[in-house]
Structure formats: structure tokens, C-alpha cells
Design a protein around this motif. Sequence first.
Motif, PDB file in Angstrom:
ATOM      1  N   THR A  57       0.817  -1.211   0.000  1.00  0.00           N
ATOM      2  CA  THR A  57       0.000   0.000   0.000  1.00  0.00           C
ATOM      3  C   THR A  57       0.850   1.260   0.000  1.00  0.00           C
ATOM      4  N   ASP A  58       1.833   1.329   0.893  1.00  0.00           N
ATOM      5  CA  ASP A  58       2.608   2.550   1.017  1.00  0.00           C
ATOM      6  C   ASP A  58       3.887   2.262   1.780  1.00  0.00           C
ATOM      7  N   GLU A  59       4.854   3.180   1.671  1.00  0.00           N
ATOM      8  CA  GLU A  59       6.126   3.038   2.360  1.00  0.00           C
ATOM      9  C   GLU A  59       6.429   4.317   3.138  1.00  0.00           C
ATOM     10  N   TYR A  60       7.007   4.140   4.315  1.00  0.00           N
ATOM     11  CA  TYR A  60       7.335   5.261   5.194  1.00  0.00           C
ATOM     12  C   TYR A  60       8.721   5.027   5.789  1.00  0.00           C
ATOM     13  N   GLU A  61       9.292   6.100   6.335  1.00  0.00           N
ATOM     14  CA  GLU A  61      10.548   5.935   7.060  1.00  0.00           C
ATOM     15  C   GLU A  61      10.300   5.309   8.431  1.00  0.00           C
ATOM     16  N   VAL A  62       9.202   5.732   9.089  1.00  0.00           N
ATOM     17  CA  VAL A  62       8.892   5.235  10.432  1.00  0.00           C
ATOM     18  C   VAL A  62       7.409   4.908  10.524  1.00  0.00           C
ATOM     19  N   ILE A  63       7.086   3.769  11.128  1.00  0.00           N
ATOM     20  CA  ILE A  63       5.716   3.437  11.495  1.00  0.00           C
ATOM     21  C   ILE A  63       5.626   3.416  13.012  1.00  0.00           C
ATOM     22  N   ILE A  64       4.643   4.129  13.557  1.00  0.00           N
ATOM     23  CA  ILE A  64       4.398   4.144  15.001  1.00  0.00           C
ATOM     24  C   ILE A  64       3.104   3.386  15.256  1.00  0.00           C
ATOM     25  N   VAL A  65       3.148   2.426  16.147  1.00  0.00           N
ATOM     26  CA  VAL A  65       1.949   1.673  16.512  1.00  0.00           C
ATOM     27  C   VAL A  65       1.437   2.235  17.836  1.00  0.00           C
ATOM     28  N   GLY A  66       0.257   2.857  17.818  1.00  0.00           N
ATOM     29  CA  GLY A  66      -0.328   3.439  19.024  1.00  0.00           C
ATOM     30  C   GLY A  66      -0.373   4.951  18.961  1.00  0.00           C
ATOM     31  N   ALA A  67      -1.567   5.531  19.147  1.00  0.00           N
ATOM     32  CA  ALA A  67      -1.743   6.985  19.101  1.00  0.00           C
ATOM     33  C   ALA A  67      -2.146   7.525  20.460  1.00  0.00           C
ATOM     34  N   GLY A  68      -1.454   7.066  21.506  1.00  0.00           N
ATOM     35  CA  GLY A  68      -1.596   7.674  22.823  1.00  0.00           C
ATOM     36  C   GLY A  68      -0.672   8.877  22.922  1.00  0.00           C
ATOM     37  N   PRO A  69      -0.466   9.423  24.127  1.00  0.00           N
ATOM     38  CA  PRO A  69       0.416  10.582  24.271  1.00  0.00           C
ATOM     39  C   PRO A  69       1.830  10.340  23.753  1.00  0.00           C
ATOM     40  N   GLU A  95      -4.373  14.562  24.294  1.00  0.00           N
ATOM     41  CA  GLU A  95      -4.289  13.847  23.030  1.00  0.00           C
ATOM     42  C   GLU A  95      -4.891  14.678  21.897  1.00  0.00           C
ATOM     43  N   GLY A  96      -5.936  15.457  22.208  1.00  0.00           N
ATOM     44  CA  GLY A  96      -6.515  16.330  21.200  1.00  0.00           C
ATOM     45  C   GLY A  96      -5.529  17.387  20.724  1.00  0.00           C
ATOM     46  N   VAL A  97      -4.780  17.980  21.659  1.00  0.00           N
ATOM     47  CA  VAL A  97      -3.775  18.989  21.304  1.00  0.00           C
ATOM     48  C   VAL A  97      -2.672  18.364  20.448  1.00  0.00           C
ATOM     49  N   LEU A  98      -2.209  17.175  20.855  1.00  0.00           N
ATOM     50  CA  LEU A  98      -1.150  16.508  20.105  1.00  0.00           C
ATOM     51  C   LEU A  98      -1.633  16.099  18.718  1.00  0.00           C
ATOM     52  N   ARG A  99      -2.889  15.670  18.628  1.00  0.00           N
ATOM     53  CA  ARG A  99      -3.455  15.278  17.335  1.00  0.00           C
ATOM     54  C   ARG A  99      -3.565  16.494  16.415  1.00  0.00           C
ATOM     55  N   GLU A 100      -3.992  17.632  16.951  1.00  0.00           N
ATOM     56  CA  GLU A 100      -4.043  18.861  16.156  1.00  0.00           C
ATOM     57  C   GLU A 100      -2.649  19.259  15.694  1.00  0.00           C
ATOM     58  N   GLY A 101      -1.664  19.055  16.572  1.00  0.00           N
ATOM     59  CA  GLY A 101      -0.289  19.400  16.215  1.00  0.00           C
ATOM     60  C   GLY A 101       0.221  18.638  15.016  1.00  0.00           C
ATOM     61  N   LEU A 102      -0.231  17.407  14.844  1.00  0.00           N
ATOM     62  CA  LEU A 102       0.208  16.601  13.708  1.00  0.00           C
ATOM     63  C   LEU A 102      -0.231  17.189  12.377  1.00  0.00           C
ATOM     64  N   GLN A 103      -1.305  17.972  12.391  1.00  0.00           N
ATOM     65  CA  GLN A 103      -1.811  18.548  11.149  1.00  0.00           C
ATOM     66  C   GLN A 103      -0.842  19.562  10.547  1.00  0.00           C
ATOM     67  N   ARG A 104       0.148  19.976  11.318  1.00  0.00           N
ATOM     68  CA  ARG A 104       1.161  20.913  10.810  1.00  0.00           C
ATOM     69  C   ARG A 104       2.143  20.228   9.867  1.00  0.00           C
ATOM     70  N   TRP A 105       2.219  18.899   9.940  1.00  0.00           N
ATOM     71  CA  TRP A 105       3.287  18.179   9.251  1.00  0.00           C
ATOM     72  C   TRP A 105       2.717  17.296   8.136  1.00  0.00           C
ATOM     73  N   PRO A 106       2.917  17.673   6.871  1.00  0.00           N
ATOM     74  CA  PRO A 106       2.401  16.858   5.758  1.00  0.00           C
ATOM     75  C   PRO A 106       3.067  15.491   5.649  1.00  0.00           C
ATOM     76  N   SER A 107       4.196  15.305   6.321  1.00  0.00           N
ATOM     77  CA  SER A 107       4.904  14.026   6.240  1.00  0.00           C
ATOM     78  C   SER A 107       4.321  12.970   7.179  1.00  0.00           C
ATOM     79  N   VAL A 108       3.341  13.357   8.026  1.00  0.00           N
ATOM     80  CA  VAL A 108       2.785  12.430   9.020  1.00  0.00           C
ATOM     81  C   VAL A 108       1.354  12.065   8.641  1.00  0.00           C
ATOM     82  N   THR A 109       1.067  10.761   8.639  1.00  0.00           N
ATOM     83  CA  THR A 109      -0.269  10.242   8.363  1.00  0.00           C
ATOM     84  C   THR A 109      -0.742   9.448   9.570  1.00  0.00           C
ATOM     85  N   VAL A 110      -2.002   9.616   9.954  1.00  0.00           N
ATOM     86  CA  VAL A 110      -2.571   8.891  11.091  1.00  0.00           C
ATOM     87  C   VAL A 110      -3.712   8.016  10.605  1.00  0.00           C
TER      88      VAL A 110
END
Length: 228
Positions: free
Chosen positions: A2-14, A111-126
Motif C-alpha cells: 500500500t505505502d512506504e514510510y521511514e517510520v511506522i508508530i503503533v499506538g496513538a496515545g500521548p 491527546e486532542g492537542v497533540l493530534r491537532e499538532g500533527l496537522q502541521r506536518w504533511p509528512s505524518v499520516t494517522v
Amino acid sequence: MTDEYEVIIVGAGPVGLSFGNLLGQAGVSTLILEANAGLTADPRAVHYDGEVMRIFQAMGLSDRVAEISLPVPEMNFTDEHDETLFSVNWGPGRGPQGWTPANLFHQPDLEGVLREGLQRWPSVTVGFGATVTAMTQNNGTVEVVAAGETYRASYLVGCDGAGSFTRKSIGSDWIPLGPAQPWVVADGVLLTDRGVLPQWPTQHPWPERPHFFMRNVDIIAVLFVLVC
């Protein structure tokens, strides 16, 4: 594939969301996979210190985190007669890290603040609602299967909590660090400001019923009780 990334993170907690913000800030292509369909409403963690605030500051979110936090100047310990045994006093000012040393927060808000923060970075997909069911490592890459899709990355980081699928997959042992005790945690919202309740976190190490009480942001009350 499907896709390739440099890093995959498992878990969207703090932890996972924080790491995603730091990687996004560095321009690293990152995929965060979370089994839950969205941010959870469970309170769970309630405290961070000045050193953790420096991490939020490094990712450019310290002002937003401060808005949803409650600085705590002290914590008290009482006997069974509710007399103070001793207190830990941090004071209302900034500590050696440049921020207040003790702070309370409501985890869904953080978690809401951190999730909003991710929207600044086009390189990050959730990807929410993506349960990881398999992971394999081959020739310097790792492949992950989640929600019927396969993803590849150079690195995988497990931030998926105590029941970590990542930990089990790599065969890492669970090492108990001491005796376990059964505690009940009760969270509630105070409808009135009852003056008999402690203003700051208070430990009650009473022999017949040890318990711990604190007020959190927006007068949320948290009570920890040891089940004897």
C-alpha cells in the motif's frame, strides 16, 4: 504494497502522538496506526512534570498544553485523623526546567492537542481504526499488516501500551518490578465546589483504607482506593 514510510508508530496515545510530532517536525515520513476508531474519552494519565513540558516545548505545543493544564504547587500526606503528616511543596513558580514542576491534565484533552499538532506536518499520516495484526522484519525493513493493508518502513516503534502487540511480536519479556496491589480508580465531575475536599492532591495512607484524592482540570475528581 500500500505505502512506504521511514517510520511506522503503533499506538496513538500521548507517547505515539508526541513522537509523531517530533518526527514530523524533522520532516520524517511517518505513519501512526491506532486500533481505536478515534481519541478515547478515558482519563488515564493525569500528571506531567517540567521536563516533559520541555518536550512539548520542543515540538512547538507548550502554549497549547499549558492552556489545558493545572499547575500544582503542593501535595499533602495525612494520617487516619486527617492531620497532615508532611507536604511536598514545589511552589507556584517555575522550576529548574523553566516550567512549573508539577502539572495535572485530562488525557483526552492532551491527546486532542497533540493530534491537532500533527496537522502541521504533511509528512505524518494517522490511521485510526487500524489494528495491527502482523509485523515482520526483513533486510533492514519492517512490514506491518493493519486493517487488511500492508505497510513498509525502515523502522517501527511500539507505543501501544501495556498489552503491546509490538512487544509480543518481538518476543520482549514483561519484567515485574515489584509486588502488585489492587487499586480502584474512580473519576467524576464535581457538580458543586464542596469545600471539604482537598484543594491539592492528597495522599491518605490510612492502614484500614489507603487512598489518594486529587482535583484535576475543570473540577474533575480522581480517587484511587487500595482494595484490602
